[in-house]
Design an enzyme around this catalytic site. Structure first.
Site, mmCIF file in Angstrom:
data_model
loop_
_atom_site.group_PDB
_atom_site.id
_atom_site.type_symbol
_atom_site.label_atom_id
_atom_site.label_comp_id
_atom_site.label_asym_id
_atom_site.label_seq_id
_atom_site.Cartn_x
_atom_site.Cartn_y
_atom_site.Cartn_z
ATOM 1 N N ARG A 1 0.831 -1.211 0.000
ATOM 2 C CA ARG A 1 0.000 0.000 0.000
ATOM 3 C C ARG A 1 0.860 1.253 0.000
ATOM 4 O O ARG A 1 0.339 2.368 -0.033
ATOM 5 C CB ARG A 1 -0.915 0.006 1.228
ATOM 6 C CG ARG A 1 -1.983 -1.058 1.119
ATOM 7 C CD ARG A 1 -3.031 -0.902 2.185
ATOM 8 N NE ARG A 1 -4.039 -1.944 2.034
ATOM 9 C CZ ARG A 1 -4.713 -2.482 3.035
ATOM 10 N NH1 ARG A 1 -4.493 -2.076 4.267
ATOM 11 N NH2 ARG A 1 -5.608 -3.416 2.804
ATOM 12 N N GLU B 1 -0.916 -8.907 -5.229
ATOM 13 C CA GLU B 1 -2.238 -9.507 -5.453
ATOM 14 C C GLU B 1 -2.133 -11.003 -5.743
ATOM 15 O O GLU B 1 -2.976 -11.776 -5.319
ATOM 16 C CB GLU B 1 -2.975 -8.792 -6.591
ATOM 17 C CG GLU B 1 -3.464 -7.403 -6.215
ATOM 18 C CD GLU B 1 -4.417 -7.417 -5.023
ATOM 19 O OE1 GLU B 1 -5.051 -8.439 -4.762
ATOM 20 O OE2 GLU B 1 -4.502 -6.386 -4.335
ATOM 21 N N GLN C 1 -5.487 -16.686 -1.485
ATOM 22 C CA GLN C 1 -5.565 -17.835 -0.571
ATOM 23 C C GLN C 1 -4.436 -17.869 0.454
ATOM 24 O O GLN C 1 -4.081 -18.925 0.958
ATOM 25 C CB GLN C 1 -5.581 -19.160 -1.346
ATOM 26 C CG GLN C 1 -6.918 -19.396 -1.995
ATOM 27 C CD GLN C 1 -6.796 -19.958 -3.382
ATOM 28 O OE1 GLN C 1 -5.863 -19.646 -4.106
ATOM 29 N NE2 GLN C 1 -7.747 -20.759 -3.776
ATOM 30 N N LEU D 1 5.188 -20.741 0.135
ATOM 31 C CA LEU D 1 3.942 -19.973 -0.040
ATOM 32 C C LEU D 1 2.815 -20.853 -0.580
ATOM 33 O O LEU D 1 1.641 -20.530 -0.437
ATOM 34 C CB LEU D 1 4.156 -18.827 -1.033
ATOM 35 C CG LEU D 1 4.263 -17.399 -0.507
ATOM 36 C CD1 LEU D 1 4.194 -16.411 -1.653
ATOM 37 C CD2 LEU D 1 3.179 -17.072 0.511
ATOM 38 N N TYR E 1 0.635 -23.196 -3.609
ATOM 39 C CA TYR E 1 -0.040 -22.867 -4.882
ATOM 40 C C TYR E 1 0.986 -22.384 -5.916
ATOM 41 O O TYR E 1 0.964 -21.243 -6.365
ATOM 42 C CB TYR E 1 -1.129 -21.807 -4.682
ATOM 43 C CG TYR E 1 -2.204 -22.231 -3.721
ATOM 44 C CD1 TYR E 1 -3.229 -23.070 -4.119
ATOM 45 C CD2 TYR E 1 -2.171 -21.802 -2.398
ATOM 46 C CE1 TYR E 1 -4.214 -23.476 -3.232
ATOM 47 C CE2 TYR E 1 -3.147 -22.205 -1.492
ATOM 48 C CZ TYR E 1 -4.159 -23.040 -1.918
ATOM 49 O OH TYR E 1 -5.119 -23.441 -1.037
ATOM 50 N N TYR F 1 -10.599 -11.677 -10.623
ATOM 51 C CA TYR F 1 -10.264 -10.953 -9.386
ATOM 52 C C TYR F 1 -8.988 -10.121 -9.554
ATOM 53 O O TYR F 1 -8.971 -8.920 -9.278
ATOM 54 C CB TYR F 1 -10.101 -11.930 -8.193
ATOM 55 C CG TYR F 1 -9.383 -11.232 -7.073
ATOM 56 C CD1 TYR F 1 -10.077 -10.356 -6.251
ATOM 57 C CD2 TYR F 1 -8.006 -11.355 -6.906
ATOM 58 C CE1 TYR F 1 -9.416 -9.627 -5.272
ATOM 59 C CE2 TYR F 1 -7.336 -10.642 -5.939
ATOM 60 C CZ TYR F 1 -8.050 -9.780 -5.115
ATOM 61 O OH TYR F 1 -7.381 -9.046 -4.173
ATOM 62 N N ASP G 1 -13.326 -11.366 -3.939
ATOM 63 C CA ASP G 1 -12.512 -12.460 -3.394
ATOM 64 C C ASP G 1 -13.266 -13.033 -2.190
ATOM 65 O O ASP G 1 -14.437 -12.692 -1.982
ATOM 66 C CB ASP G 1 -11.100 -11.976 -3.027
ATOM 67 C CG ASP G 1 -11.104 -11.043 -1.822
ATOM 68 O OD1 ASP G 1 -12.198 -10.622 -1.376
ATOM 69 O OD2 ASP G 1 -10.012 -10.744 -1.308
ATOM 70 N N CYS H 1 -18.458 -1.653 12.935
ATOM 71 C CA CYS H 1 -18.549 -1.684 11.466
ATOM 72 C C CYS H 1 -19.131 -0.376 10.926
ATOM 73 O O CYS H 1 -20.206 0.051 11.357
ATOM 74 C CB CYS H 1 -19.417 -2.859 11.031
ATOM 75 S SG CYS H 1 -19.634 -2.910 9.244
ATOM 76 N N SER I 1 -5.365 -27.899 -0.335
ATOM 77 C CA SER I 1 -6.732 -27.379 -0.316
ATOM 78 C C SER I 1 -7.761 -28.484 -0.524
ATOM 79 O O SER I 1 -8.847 -28.426 0.029
ATOM 80 C CB SER I 1 -6.882 -26.301 -1.387
ATOM 81 O OG SER I 1 -6.526 -26.843 -2.638
HETATM 82 FE FE1 SF4 Z 1 -20.408 -7.508 8.412
HETATM 83 FE FE2 SF4 Z 1 -21.594 -6.936 10.726
HETATM 84 FE FE3 SF4 Z 1 -20.699 -4.986 9.132
HETATM 85 FE FE4 SF4 Z 1 -22.820 -6.378 8.431
HETATM 86 S S1 SF4 Z 1 -22.635 -5.055 10.209
HETATM 87 S S2 SF4 Z 1 -21.085 -5.836 7.131
HETATM 88 S S3 SF4 Z 1 -22.285 -8.394 9.213
HETATM 89 S S4 SF4 Z 1 -19.466 -6.544 10.192
#
Ligand code: SF4
Length: 358
Positions: free
Chosen positions: A25, A37, A42, A80, A82, A120, A138, A202, A301
């Site tokens: 970044r 990337e 995985q 790593l 894969y 992706y 992803d 969130c 996997s």
């Molecule tokens: Fe995910 Fe909870 Fe945010 Fe909804 S509220 S996107 S379930 S972290």
């Protein structure tokens, strides 16, 4: 679609404040972003960081990678997993030098013409490195979108995947698409995590369908899977004059890596019986004496294996019947060759000679 402007605004603001500082970044170089990337597919971020730094120290730009040998590229990838990612990366670098004048294509369509670049990776590189309005999905993004929009189709099924891509394409903004895509992935990695999402912190919980319905635990929906198969495998560390015999894999997911001769134990066969059969079949050598060296459990996997390794004395002349090449190598030669993880553990045991009689 309800909430799209809110999701874009809140996610970008949250990412600016809370995103982890990661080496890829800190750069705008498309080559470095591409490498990151591919490595991150995985694979956990913490595992990738040292590999990313070492790989770029060895191959600092695309022409250097294109000119490197496959053995050297695989050696820097060892551990790593894969490995087709490393082979494709190397092949793609050669294509870019040969057909694109050494510059990565800057569109999804152009990127997808390169080996190892799927939907992706093309979306990630086009949006993050070139500022194109390109969507990506992803594992992290699947989970976030499935919860945000209460996607009832299985995220690992065809209909579910189609729905998720359609959602991602609507969501990705014209302005700062790369920042938005990274925010979506970062939310999945740090907040909207698989088992116990941290909904209290969130930024988009106000518009999250699963959260508002009190049904976060029901998403993402997954198709039922059968049990992962298990294999019992033997291999021989064949010694001669202080050297051991390695074979270079000719095909399959580990193509190009060096391994000890070995293979699967058949139903009703003993380990030693299987070892004698496989060693002779792969190398033409006859097993004379053997001692148990170690047992290694490893998970891929789509299957798990238990590898029983033996140190062996053999007679006859080695002939390459199964591998791309066979070589007797010294202890230090073992360190210079890229090996699958389970074989590397066996090699380390052999170098420490933890042998017990059977
Ligand atoms: Fe995910 Fe909870 Fe945010 Fe909804 S509220 S996107 S379930 S972290």
């Amino acid at each position: 679609m309800d909430g799209v402007p809110v999701i874009r605004r809140k996610l970008k603001a949250w990412h600016r404040r809370h995103a982890r500082v990661l080496p890829w970044r800190e750069t705008a170089d498309p080559y470095r972003i591409w490498i990151s990337e591919i490595m991150l597919q995985q694979t956990r971020v913490e595992a990738v960081i040292p590999y990313y730094n070492r790989f770029l120290a060895a191959f600092p730009d695309l022409p250097t990678l294109a000119c490197a040998s496959e053995d050297d590229v695989l050696r820097h990838w060892e551990g790593l997993g894969y490995y087709s990612r490393a082979r494709n990366l190397h092949e793609a670098a050669k294509v870019v030098v040969r057909e694109f004048g050494g510059c990565l294509p800057d569109t999804v369509e152009g990127l997808r013409r390169l080996p190892g670049i799927g939907a992706y990776t093309a979306g990630a590189v086009a949006s993050i490195a070139f500022g194109r309005r390109a969507a990506l999905v992803d594992g992290n993004v699947s989970r976030v979108l499935a919860r945000l929009f209460t996607v009832t189709e299985a995220v690992d099924g065809t209909a579910g995947r189609k729905r998720l891509w359609a959602l991602a394409e609507v969501l990705v903004p014209e302005r700062e698409p790369g920042l938005f895509n990274q925010a979506l992935m970062e939310l999945g990695a740090c907040v909207c995590v698989p088992k116990v999402p941290r909904c209290g912190g969130c930024p988009v919980r106000g518009v999250c369908g699963a959260y508002r319905a009190g049904a976060v635990a029901l998403y993402p929906v997954r198709a039922r899977r059968g049990a992962v198969p298990h294999k019992e495998v033997v291999c021989g560390v064949l010694e001669r004059g202080g050297r051991v015999l390695l074979g270079k894999r000719a095909e399959g997911m580990l193509r190009g890596l060096w391994e000890f001769p070995g293979g699967e134990v058949r139903e009703g066969e003993t380990q030693v019986g299987a070892l004698a059969r496989i060693v002779e079949g792969e190398t033409g050598l006859r097993l004379r004496e053997r001692e148990a060296l170690c047992v290694v459990d490893h998970a891929y996997s789509h299957f798990t294996l238990t590898l029983h390794a033996y140190v062996c004395e053999v007679s006859g002349r080695a002939r390459c019947r199964h591998h791309a090449a066979l070589e007797w190598v010294t202890e230090s030669g073992l360190l210079l060759r890229a090996m699958p993880r389970a074989d590397r553990i066996v090699a380390d045991h052999w170098r420490n000679r933890e042998i017990r009689p059977i």
